[in-house]
Design a protein around this motif. Structure first.
Motif, PDB file in Angstrom:
ATOM      1  N   LEU A   1      -1.924  24.370  -0.673  1.00  0.00           N
ATOM      2  CA  LEU A   1      -0.765  24.143   0.485  1.00  0.00           C
ATOM      3  C   LEU A   1       0.536  23.723  -0.037  1.00  0.00           C
ATOM      4  O   LEU A   1       0.418  23.171  -1.114  1.00  0.00           O
ATOM      5  CB  LEU A   1      -1.436  23.609   1.409  1.00  0.00           C
ATOM      6  N   SER A   2       1.359  24.162   0.766  1.00  0.00           N
ATOM      7  CA  SER A   2       2.993  23.822   0.103  1.00  0.00           C
ATOM      8  C   SER A   2       3.057  22.151   0.256  1.00  0.00           C
ATOM      9  O   SER A   2       2.630  21.414   1.007  1.00  0.00           O
ATOM     10  CB  SER A   2       4.064  24.376   1.085  1.00  0.00           C
ATOM     11  N   GLY A   3       4.104  21.691  -0.696  1.00  0.00           N
ATOM     12  CA  GLY A   3       4.345  20.329  -0.543  1.00  0.00           C
ATOM     13  C   GLY A   3       3.583  19.482  -1.820  1.00  0.00           C
ATOM     14  O   GLY A   3       2.505  19.722  -2.285  1.00  0.00           O
ATOM     15  N   GLU A   4       4.548  18.700  -2.330  1.00  0.00           N
ATOM     16  CA  GLU A   4       3.985  17.638  -3.438  1.00  0.00           C
ATOM     17  C   GLU A   4       4.179  16.276  -2.794  1.00  0.00           C
ATOM     18  O   GLU A   4       5.297  15.903  -2.285  1.00  0.00           O
ATOM     19  CB  GLU A   4       4.929  17.979  -4.846  1.00  0.00           C
ATOM     20  N   PHE A   5       3.038  15.456  -3.213  1.00  0.00           N
ATOM     21  CA  PHE A   5       3.325  14.037  -2.709  1.00  0.00           C
ATOM     22  C   PHE A   5       3.214  13.195  -3.836  1.00  0.00           C
ATOM     23  O   PHE A   5       2.163  13.187  -4.821  1.00  0.00           O
ATOM     24  CB  PHE A   5       2.031  13.867  -1.721  1.00  0.00           C
ATOM     25  N   TYR A   6       3.849  12.081  -3.712  1.00  0.00           N
ATOM     26  CA  TYR A   6       4.198  11.179  -4.942  1.00  0.00           C
ATOM     27  C   TYR A   6       3.440   9.930  -4.690  1.00  0.00           C
ATOM     28  O   TYR A   6       3.603   9.220  -3.927  1.00  0.00           O
ATOM     29  CB  TYR A   6       5.740  10.781  -5.194  1.00  0.00           C
ATOM     30  N   GLU A   7       2.651   9.516  -5.702  1.00  0.00           N
ATOM     31  CA  GLU A   7       1.846   8.357  -5.450  1.00  0.00           C
ATOM     32  C   GLU A   7       2.686   7.170  -5.605  1.00  0.00           C
ATOM     33  O   GLU A   7       3.783   7.043  -6.482  1.00  0.00           O
ATOM     34  CB  GLU A   7       0.726   8.370  -6.553  1.00  0.00           C
ATOM     35  N   ALA A   8       2.548   6.185  -4.948  1.00  0.00           N
ATOM     36  CA  ALA A   8       3.275   4.817  -5.055  1.00  0.00           C
ATOM     37  C   ALA A   8       2.800   4.078  -6.079  1.00  0.00           C
ATOM     38  O   ALA A   8       1.631   4.121  -6.755  1.00  0.00           O
ATOM     39  CB  ALA A   8       3.023   3.797  -3.756  1.00  0.00           C
ATOM     40  N   ASP A   9       3.596   3.190  -6.630  1.00  0.00           N
ATOM     41  CA  ASP A   9       3.425   2.159  -7.727  1.00  0.00           C
ATOM     42  C   ASP A   9       3.475   0.669  -7.233  1.00  0.00           C
ATOM     43  O   ASP A   9       3.747   0.532  -6.186  1.00  0.00           O
ATOM     44  CB  ASP A   9       4.213   2.525  -8.715  1.00  0.00           C
ATOM     45  N   THR A  10       3.217  -0.049  -8.285  1.00  0.00           N
ATOM     46  CA  THR A  10       3.459  -1.436  -7.884  1.00  0.00           C
ATOM     47  C   THR A  10       4.752  -1.915  -7.384  1.00  0.00           C
ATOM     48  O   THR A  10       4.675  -2.735  -6.510  1.00  0.00           O
ATOM     49  CB  THR A  10       2.910  -2.343  -9.265  1.00  0.00           C
ATOM     50  N   LEU A  11       5.835  -1.489  -7.700  1.00  0.00           N
ATOM     51  CA  LEU A  11       6.924  -1.885  -7.280  1.00  0.00           C
ATOM     52  C   LEU A  11       7.164  -1.591  -5.898  1.00  0.00           C
ATOM     53  O   LEU A  11       7.578  -2.260  -5.073  1.00  0.00           O
ATOM     54  CB  LEU A  11       8.094  -1.362  -8.381  1.00  0.00           C
ATOM     55  N   ILE A  12       6.869  -0.329  -5.575  1.00  0.00           N
ATOM     56  CA  ILE A  12       6.924   0.401  -4.219  1.00  0.00           C
ATOM     57  C   ILE A  12       5.964  -0.557  -3.373  1.00  0.00           C
ATOM     58  O   ILE A  12       6.446  -0.785  -2.315  1.00  0.00           O
ATOM     59  CB  ILE A  12       6.338   1.824  -4.174  1.00  0.00           C
ATOM     60  N   ILE A  13       4.779  -0.861  -3.878  1.00  0.00           N
ATOM     61  CA  ILE A  13       3.992  -1.921  -2.893  1.00  0.00           C
ATOM     62  C   ILE A  13       4.493  -3.116  -2.736  1.00  0.00           C
ATOM     63  O   ILE A  13       4.454  -3.684  -1.282  1.00  0.00           O
ATOM     64  CB  ILE A  13       2.552  -1.998  -3.622  1.00  0.00           C
ATOM     65  N   ASP A  14       5.206  -3.767  -3.426  1.00  0.00           N
ATOM     66  CA  ASP A  14       5.851  -5.195  -3.359  1.00  0.00           C
ATOM     67  C   ASP A  14       7.111  -4.970  -2.517  1.00  0.00           C
ATOM     68  O   ASP A  14       7.159  -5.669  -1.681  1.00  0.00           O
ATOM     69  CB  ASP A  14       6.294  -5.493  -4.824  1.00  0.00           C
TER      70      ASP A  14
END
Length: 527
Positions: A31-44
């Motif tokens: 399906l269309s679309g790419e999704f970007y995994e979060a990292d430790t900095l984003i979680i903080d």
């Protein structure tokens, strides 16, 4: 267009992290679309924003919170066919099911808005001072429920709307006054992205603090584990497998500060068919239960995976008719290739156990689509069921096992061998129920909801609903994840002693400015 970036505090992050995609489970096509995994900095950043927002949001007036919840419902409804079509494509569920789920999602948001606006749910209790009491005067003590803090919600695979980004967990946490961080289920990231954008828009339109909502992507388990372990997380809500739920509980127990983890981990939902109704109308029972077993390819936590009965001629007729009905059930697309594979593996492993006998399998398999369910029912004696714990394990899919007892005593032994359940059901004629009071009492002890002459599939969203039962169906049987009672998972009681009236929360002030029901000196009143 679907934005696959993470949302931190109602705002999109820059593109970063590993990208992943999703496929249509019925065709395997990307399906269309790419999704970007979060990292430790984003979680903080996410938890920092949620903690800051909590200081403001917990004190937001009820009418303002209600306006926010209704705005979310309106934004989701406005997505219309865009959301419906994407949810269908990512889940393999039919359009009618998704439309119904969309209505449930918006409906429960509005339900919580009404509840919050009315305000009495905070359970305000006031015991006024008795300064002349002897031998010791009594202080003025006032107690109410207050929000617990940032809540992490895990999206469920089998409900891409109603138990996902804006589902019951999120709605009840926001209603309680808690900011929410949603960890997206990787099976429906596009659906989640659309709903996440709707919540963010509603938050901005109604003036909520930005950190009230965040949405994080991950194709695996890393982000979810980090969110549970983060010290600024104050509660967790999860709907899924026993394995997944227990993994989250274990992570939470390793924290420096313990937090509640509310997990709904599935159930086999035993159904007891009493002899009277079996003798009178076995075919009617089959019509109900063939449909319930296979509804949504059996991918409901309330799927009737276990049927219990006492040997009789009526039961023989039921077995024959059930087998014929199951053979004619068309296959359906299962939610993910992993769920489809696991269902097939567990079903075949169980059928290979000693003492089990196949009743029937579906013969109508759609070979033009992939990940197709095969409805299956089997039978085993009560003696063999009790002796083999594998027979009481949940098989997530259109599966049900019929356990045949020789008499009431053996039926009771089967029930006594069962773990905690979300639901139990009794199918009976009214006049035969008094003969089975011990059976009925036993069912109440092991389940959160006891049903008479119905099916467990289909959970009404209302004030009286209890969707939660003894372990291992849920981690805390005192609470529900469906209905208005779900809000009580995300609050704690706080008492104020001897405070000036002007410094108290409005819910506890003497003149009752919010006009809510309160218990004042042991009397319920709005005065």
């Amino acid at each position: 267009m679907i934005n696959g970036n993470n949302i931190i505090a109602c705002n999109y992050t820059e593109i970063e992290g590993q990208a992943f995609t999703v496929a249509d489970p019925s065709t395997g096509e990307k399906l269309s679309g790419e999704f970007y995994e979060a990292d430790t900095l984003i979680i903080d950043k996410t938890l920092n924003a949620a903690t800051a927002a909590f200081k403001v949001y917990k004190n937001t007036m009820p009418a303002t919170k209600a306006k926010f919840l209704r705005a979310i419902a309106n934004e989701i409804a406005a997505l219309g066919d865009v959301l419906i079509n994407r949810a269908v494509a990512e889940s393999g569920l039919p359009v009618g099911r998704i439309i119904g789920e969309m209505g449930r999602t918006t409906g429960q948001l509005r339900m919580f808005a009404d509840m919050v606006e009315e305000g009495s749910w905070v359970d305000a209790v006031i015991d006024t001072a008795q300064l002349d009491r002897v031998p010791i005067p009594r202080s003025d003590i006032r107690r109410m429920l207050t929000a617990i803090g940032p809540v992490v919600v895990f999206g469920a695979s089998n409900f891409p709307l109603a138990f996902s980004v804006a589902g019951g967990d999120t709605a009840s946490a926001l209603a309680a006054g808690c900011p929410v961080i949603v960890k997206v289920h990787p099976a429906h990231p596009g659906t989640s992205a659309l709903v996440g954008a709707a919540i963010s828009k509603a938050a901005k339109e109604t003036g909520m603090p930005d950190g009230v909502f965040s949405l994080l992507f991950d194709s695996g388990y890393t982000v979810g584990a980090a969110l549970v372990k983060h010290e600024q997380t104050k509660a967790v809500a999860f709907t899924g497998s026993y394995k997944g739920g227990m993994a989250l509980i274990k992570l939470a127990q390793e924290r420096k500060s313990l937090i509640p983890v509310f997990t709904e981990m599935g159930s086999i939902n035993p159904v007891v068919l009493l002899p009277g109704i079996l003798d009178a109308q076995p075919e009617v029972l089959v019509a109900k239960y063939a449909g319930s077993i296979t509804l949504g390819a059996g991918q409901f936590c309330t799927n009737p995976g276990l049927i219990l009965a006492i040997r009789s001629a009526g039961l023989d007729r039921f077995i024959t008719a059930l087998g014929g009905a199951i053979e004619l059930v068309p296959s359906a697309t299962m939610l993910t290739p992993g769920i489809w594979k696991n269902y097939g593996t567990l079903a075949e492993e169980t059928l290979a156990e000693n003492g089990i006998e196949l009743i029937a399998k579906s013969k109508l398999i759609n070979t033009e689509k992939v990940n197709q369910s095969v409805a299956t029912v089997a039978t085993v004696s009560a003696k063999n069921f009790i002796a083999n714990k594998k027979f009481s394990e949940e098989i997530f899919g259109p599966w049900s096992l019929l356990v045949v007892a020789d008499d009431i005593a053996e039926l009771e032994q089967v029930i006594a061998s069962l773990d905690g359940q979300l639901t139990t059901t009794v199918m009976a004629q009214k006049e035969e129920l008094p003969q089975y009071t011990s059976v009925l009492n036993a069912l109440t002890e092991i389940s959160g909801r006891v049903i008479l002459n119905g099916v467990p599939t289909g959970v009404e969203v209302c004030a009286a609903m209890q969707h939660g039962g003894p372990f291992p169906s849920t981690s805390d049987s005192r609470f529900t994840s469906v209905g208005t009672g779900a809000i009580y998972r995300f609050v704690r009681p706080v008492a104020w002693q001897d405070w000036d009236d002007s410094l108290l929360p409005p819910e506890l002030q003497s003149n009752n400015p919010l006009n809510i029901w309160r218990q004042v000196n042991n009397n319920w009143t709005k005065e």
